[in-house]
Structure formats: structure tokens, C-alpha cells
Write a protein that holds these residues in place. Structure first.
Motif, PDB file in Angstrom:
ATOM      1  N   LEU A  96       0.819  -1.213   0.000  1.00 15.21           N
ATOM      2  CA  LEU A  96       0.000   0.000   0.000  1.00 15.21           C
ATOM      3  C   LEU A  96       0.854   1.265   0.000  1.00 15.21           C
ATOM      4  N   ARG A 124       1.004   2.327  -3.696  1.00 19.63           N
ATOM      5  CA  ARG A 124      -0.216   2.969  -4.229  1.00 19.63           C
ATOM      6  C   ARG A 124      -1.424   2.320  -3.546  1.00 19.63           C
ATOM      7  N   ARG A 156      -4.738   0.161  -3.333  1.00 19.18           N
ATOM      8  CA  ARG A 156      -5.060  -1.031  -4.123  1.00 19.18           C
ATOM      9  C   ARG A 156      -6.320  -1.698  -3.570  1.00 19.18           C
ATOM     10  N   VAL A 216      -6.478  -7.387  -5.578  1.00 18.19           N
ATOM     11  CA  VAL A 216      -5.110  -7.193  -6.089  1.00 18.19           C
ATOM     12  C   VAL A 216      -4.096  -7.415  -4.969  1.00 18.19           C
ATOM     13  N   LEU A 217      -4.412  -6.899  -3.783  1.00 13.03           N
ATOM     14  CA  LEU A 217      -3.502  -7.082  -2.646  1.00 13.03           C
ATOM     15  C   LEU A 217      -3.321  -8.557  -2.311  1.00 13.03           C
ATOM     16  N   ILE A 256     -11.292  -0.229  -1.908  1.00 10.83           N
ATOM     17  CA  ILE A 256      -9.924   0.221  -2.127  1.00 10.83           C
ATOM     18  C   ILE A 256      -9.303   0.606  -0.781  1.00 10.83           C
TER      19      ILE A 256
END
Length: 288
Positions: free
Chosen positions: A20, A23, A25, A29-30, A64
Motif C-alpha cells: 500500500l 499505491r 489497491r 489485487v492485494l 480500495i
């Protein structure tokens, strides 16, 4: 702060924080980047959010997550202050590191009985107070107890019979062991050899090993002489009867006794200041 530390202590959560930092996320995706299952990743992120390390918002079907730099900077500043406290020049940590180096060297040298025999240590202090005042602090148990240990210890039992053949007992504990509930940190026993009030004091003192045996015998000679501003004190230590197990004690002589003499100097200075204040107060009352 405690919740943040606990949250960051987990390797999986630490990995998410680093991802993180690059950016914001989404959870999916993480999870993919961290090579973890999404439910587990969600739980870790929730823990981080409760600790204040991350924030999140829903965008369509995705949630997010983004890093919150502020709490991390506060934690970094707190850790930096802790490190600076430990790393202060001449502070307790520096003394510990110095003792550790000396301890390593002494343990390597302690191969057989007598290994440290005739080793000597010399100390000098210029002290406030006339020799007769300093003498009392060297020989009276009540006054000795204020300075006759290093900074991290305190005297818990003290006998000092200031006469030839007089008995010496010094027992000490950790300075923060206020109620005496911890194990005794050390004990030493000895005998007085020479007494010339205000001039010279000589004694033998042996720290005791846990089994009660003497670790070594220290022959301590103190010479006191007047100066224009107070007194000069010269102390000479000579070691005999050193055992292999005495390395830990001998490694601490230079540092530990040096600290004790510094405490003596501070005590005498404080006494002189207090006496001067009392004299000034008496003079003021007399004038009124």
C-alpha cells in the motif's frame, strides 16, 4: 500506538503495508500480490484499519485500501526518540556496551586460577570538602551507603568497622528493587588493614560467587590529601587470588568503581551546597 505496533508485527500485514505504500489497491489485487487468500487478506486489512494504519472506501463493487502515513510517522518518531535515549553519549547503554566488550576480553583471559593476579586499577578524584569530611564518607556506613555502588545498584546491607582488623560487609541489589523482593545482585566481605584518619585507608575486599566462594581479593589503598579547593583522593586496587569465575567481576571494576567515585563527588558537592545554604539562612535570620 500499542495497537499499531501489534498490527505491524505480523509479517503478512507488514507485507500489505509495503504494497500500500506504493499505491492504493483493492483487496483482490492485494491478495494476489501477497500470494494469500482474499478472506485472510481482508481480515488483515481490517486489523490494520482498526489500528489506524490504513483507510478504505468502496468504489462500485470494489473496496480500495490506502495507507495512512501520519500514524506511521508518529510511530517512527516515537521509536527514534527511544533509540536516541538509549544512544546518548556517555549514557547507560554506552556503559553497558563498554562493559560487554571488557567482559568478553576478560572471559577469554580467564583460563586458570590466578589469571588476573597483580592486575591493578588506579582512580583519582578531586573532591569538594576537607579531608576530614571526605573521610567520614569513606568510613561511616550511613554515608558510604549513598555512593558505594555503581549507578544501577543500591546498598542493601553494609558493615564497615573503620579500625585495623575491622569487618566489612557489602551487599547490594538492583537500584529499582525497592522492596528487596529480587535476588541479591552481589555480596562482598573483607577486612580493614590500615586506618589513618583523614589521610589513609587500606582494606581487603572479596566479592563472593553464588556458591559463597571468594571470586578474588581486592587490596584497596586510599590516600587523601588537602588541596586549596577541597581534597584529592587517590585509590589503588590490586587483585590477588583470582579464580576463573572472577572474570565477570573484574570486567566491571573500572566502570563500576569509577561510577561509585562519581557518586561520591556528587554527594560531597551537594553536601557542601546544602551546608552553605544553611549558613546563609542562619546569617539572614541573625540579621533580622
Amino acid at each position: 500506538m500499542d495497537a499499531l505496533l501489534a498490527a505491524l508485527a505480523d509479517p503478512a500485514r507488514w507485507r500489505l503495508v509495503n504494497l500500500l505504500a506504493e499505491r492504493p489497491r483493492p483487496v483482490g489485487v492485494l491478495a494476489q500480490l501477497a500470494e494469500a487468500r482474499q478472506p485472510q487478506t481482508t481480515k488483515h486489512l481490517q486489523t490494520l484499519e482498526r489500528a489506524g494504519a490504513v483507510t478504505s472506501q468502496r468504489t462500485g463493487q470494489r473496496r480500495i485500501y490506502a495507507l495512512r502515513p501520519g500514524p506511521l510517522r508518529e510511530l517512527a518518531a516515537a521509536l527514534s526518540r527511544i533509540a536516541d535515549t538509549a544512544d546518548q553519549v556517555g549514557g547507560p547503554q554506552a556503559t553497558y556496551d563498554r562493559y560487554e566488550r571488557g567482559l568478553h576480553a576478560e572471559r577469554l583471559a580467564a583460563k586458570e586460577p590466578g589469571w588476573a593476579d597483580d592486575r591493578s586499577f588506579t582512580f583519582h578524584r578531586s573532591l569538594t570538602g576537607r579531608p576530614e569530611v571526605v573521610w567520614r564518607h569513606l568510613t561511616e556506613a550511613v554515608l558510604l551507603a549513598h555512593w558505594w555502588t555503581p549507578e544501577d545498584l543500591r546498598v542493601s546491607e553494609l558493615v564497615f568497622e573503620a579500625r585495623p582488623g575491622g569487618r566489612i560487609v557489602q551487599e547490594y541489589r538492583d537500584a529499582e528493587d525497592a522492596d528487596g523482593s529480587h535476588l541479591v545482585a552481589g555480596r562482598a566481605e573483607g577486612v580493614v588493614d590500615d586506618v589513618r584518619p583523614g589521610e589513609r585507608l587500606a582494606y581487603r575486599l572479596s566479592p563472593l560467587l553464588p556458591d559463597g566462594r571468594p571470586a578474588f581479593t581486592a587490596h584497596v589503598d586510599m590516600d587523601l590529601r588537602p588541596t586549596g579547593t577541597g581534597s584529592d583522593l587517590d585509590v589503588h586496587w590490586r587483585i590477588t587470588n583470582s579464580t576463573i569465575d572472577s572474570a565477570d567481576f573484574i570486567a566491571g571494576i573500572e566502570i563500576g568503581y569509577g561510577q561509585s567515585l562519581d557518586k561520591l563527588a556528587t554527594t560531597l558537592a551537594a553536601t557542601l551546597t546544602a551546608d552553605a545554604h544553611d549558613t546563609d539562612s542562619t546569617d539572614t535570620r541573625s540579621m533580622t
